[in-house]
Write a protein that holds these residues in place. Sequence first.
Motif, PDB file in Angstrom:
ATOM      1  N   PHE A   1       0.799  -1.216   0.000  1.00 30.69           N
ATOM      2  CA  PHE A   1       0.000   0.000   0.000  1.00 30.69           C
ATOM      3  C   PHE A   1       0.843   1.282   0.000  1.00 30.69           C
ATOM      4  O   PHE A   1       0.513   2.253   0.680  1.00 30.69           O
ATOM      5  N   THR A   2       1.926   1.294  -0.754  1.00 25.16           N
ATOM      6  CA  THR A   2       2.695   2.520  -0.941  1.00 25.16           C
ATOM      7  C   THR A   2       2.268   3.134  -2.270  1.00 25.16           C
ATOM      8  O   THR A   2       1.873   2.404  -3.200  1.00 25.16           O
ATOM      9  N   PRO A   3       2.341   4.451  -2.412  1.00 30.95           N
ATOM     10  CA  PRO A   3       1.946   5.059  -3.690  1.00 30.95           C
ATOM     11  C   PRO A   3       2.708   4.483  -4.887  1.00 30.95           C
ATOM     12  O   PRO A   3       2.105   4.190  -5.926  1.00 30.95           O
ATOM     13  N   GLU A   4       3.997   4.277  -4.733  1.00 34.38           N
ATOM     14  CA  GLU A   4       4.804   3.780  -5.851  1.00 34.38           C
ATOM     15  C   GLU A   4       4.355   2.384  -6.286  1.00 34.38           C
ATOM     16  O   GLU A   4       4.212   2.106  -7.480  1.00 34.38           O
ATOM     17  N   THR A   5       4.138   1.509  -5.319  1.00 35.33           N
ATOM     18  CA  THR A   5       3.718   0.145  -5.637  1.00 35.33           C
ATOM     19  C   THR A   5       2.308   0.134  -6.211  1.00 35.33           C
ATOM     20  O   THR A   5       2.032  -0.561  -7.202  1.00 35.33           O
ATOM     21  N   LEU A   6       1.394   0.901  -5.632  1.00 38.28           N
ATOM     22  CA  LEU A   6       0.026   0.951  -6.141  1.00 38.28           C
ATOM     23  C   LEU A   6      -0.016   1.474  -7.577  1.00 38.28           C
ATOM     24  O   LEU A   6      -0.743   0.928  -8.413  1.00 38.28           O
ATOM     25  N   TYR A   7       0.754   2.524  -7.868  1.00 33.48           N
ATOM     26  CA  TYR A   7       0.796   3.048  -9.241  1.00 33.48           C
ATOM     27  C   TYR A   7       1.288   1.978 -10.219  1.00 33.48           C
ATOM     28  O   TYR A   7       0.751   1.832 -11.321  1.00 33.48           O
ATOM     29  N   GLU A   8       2.306   1.236  -9.843  1.00 33.39           N
ATOM     30  CA  GLU A   8       2.846   0.219 -10.749  1.00 33.39           C
ATOM     31  C   GLU A   8       1.870  -0.938 -10.958  1.00 33.39           C
ATOM     32  O   GLU A   8       1.734  -1.435 -12.081  1.00 33.39           O
ATOM     33  N   ILE A   9       1.187  -1.353  -9.903  1.00 40.01           N
ATOM     34  CA  ILE A   9       0.186  -2.406 -10.067  1.00 40.01           C
ATOM     35  C   ILE A   9      -0.948  -1.899 -10.960  1.00 40.01           C
ATOM     36  O   ILE A   9      -1.414  -2.608 -11.857  1.00 40.01           O
ATOM     37  N   TYR A  10      -1.379  -0.673 -10.734  1.00 37.99           N
ATOM     38  CA  TYR A  10      -2.430  -0.083 -11.566  1.00 37.99           C
ATOM     39  C   TYR A  10      -1.993  -0.038 -13.032  1.00 37.99           C
ATOM     40  O   TYR A  10      -2.748  -0.445 -13.928  1.00 37.99           O
ATOM     41  N   ASP A  11      -0.796   0.439 -13.291  1.00 35.84           N
ATOM     42  CA  ASP A  11      -0.290   0.511 -14.669  1.00 35.84           C
ATOM     43  C   ASP A  11      -0.219  -0.874 -15.302  1.00 35.84           C
ATOM     44  O   ASP A  11      -0.569  -1.057 -16.466  1.00 35.84           O
ATOM     45  N   PHE A  12       0.241  -1.855 -14.528  1.00 34.29           N
ATOM     46  CA  PHE A  12       0.330  -3.223 -15.014  1.00 34.29           C
ATOM     47  C   PHE A  12      -1.057  -3.751 -15.386  1.00 34.29           C
ATOM     48  O   PHE A  12      -1.253  -4.325 -16.462  1.00 34.29           O
ATOM     49  N   GLU A  13      -2.028  -3.553 -14.506  1.00 33.40           N
ATOM     50  CA  GLU A  13      -3.374  -4.065 -14.776  1.00 33.40           C
ATOM     51  C   GLU A  13      -4.015  -3.347 -15.960  1.00 33.40           C
ATOM     52  O   GLU A  13      -4.720  -3.966 -16.760  1.00 33.40           O
ATOM     53  N   GLN A  14      -3.755  -2.051 -16.105  1.00 31.70           N
ATOM     54  CA  GLN A  14      -4.270  -1.329 -17.275  1.00 31.70           C
ATOM     55  C   GLN A  14      -3.645  -1.855 -18.565  1.00 31.70           C
ATOM     56  O   GLN A  14      -4.324  -2.027 -19.580  1.00 31.70           O
ATOM     57  N   ALA A  15      -2.340  -2.116 -18.530  1.00 36.19           N
ATOM     58  CA  ALA A  15      -1.652  -2.646 -19.712  1.00 36.19           C
ATOM     59  C   ALA A  15      -2.189  -4.033 -20.068  1.00 36.19           C
ATOM     60  O   ALA A  15      -2.370  -4.355 -21.250  1.00 36.19           O
ATOM     61  N   LEU A  16      -2.469  -4.860 -19.059  1.00 35.29           N
ATOM     62  CA  LEU A  16      -3.036  -6.180 -19.314  1.00 35.29           C
ATOM     63  C   LEU A  16      -4.438  -6.052 -19.907  1.00 35.29           C
ATOM     64  O   LEU A  16      -4.779  -6.714 -20.884  1.00 35.29           O
ATOM     65  N   TYR A  17      -5.256  -5.176 -19.349  1.00 37.36           N
ATOM     66  CA  TYR A  17      -6.620  -4.960 -19.827  1.00 37.36           C
ATOM     67  C   TYR A  17      -6.619  -4.478 -21.282  1.00 37.36           C
ATOM     68  O   TYR A  17      -7.508  -4.824 -22.067  1.00 37.36           O
TER      69      TYR A  17
END
Length: 194
Positions: A48-64
Amino acid sequence: KQTITLEDASFQMEIESTTHTDSRNLQSGGKGQLISILYQNRNGGTVFTPETLYEIYDFEQALYNYPGFDRYCYQTQASIGVYKCAMFDSLISRFFPYGGSRKGRLVEDILEVVEGFLDSPRDISKLDQYFSRENLSSNITKSFVYLRQPSYYQSKQSQDDFLETLFTDFLWKNDLKRNPFVYPNMIYTWANTH
């Protein structure tokens, strides 16, 4: 039950994973295969750090948005006669609730979102076993990606070919062990369930 090992040069963690027969399992409800993705903070500690959350979000958007994903994703009705890929069964979208020009913007109060998970056993099941009112952090978070069942319009072989391409051209290429500059704050692993 299977054991998933997340490892980095400086960190290793083993997690036991069980495929459940509830609504997340794509064996039921007319859904096809399930891709389970498990994320971890590369530097250890909470996801739950901003850096980790942003990267997970970017990853999931790229997968979608991966080419062809819309042909194989489990779809839901957006409006009469219009279908779109179902959102991932993921906690990450709660940290990025905005649409339009604010899409991709992290909430201001991460802790408030995390506290909201306490009231949902389903949300808690996507976090590590130590998550509680006394410990509002988690070393991992899980997301589930639904695919539709093969049909007359799409054979099992074409779906398998798509999954092979997705794994080799997206998941493996973006894997931190192979490309540490893509996601420096996040590491992930995945499992595919038929």
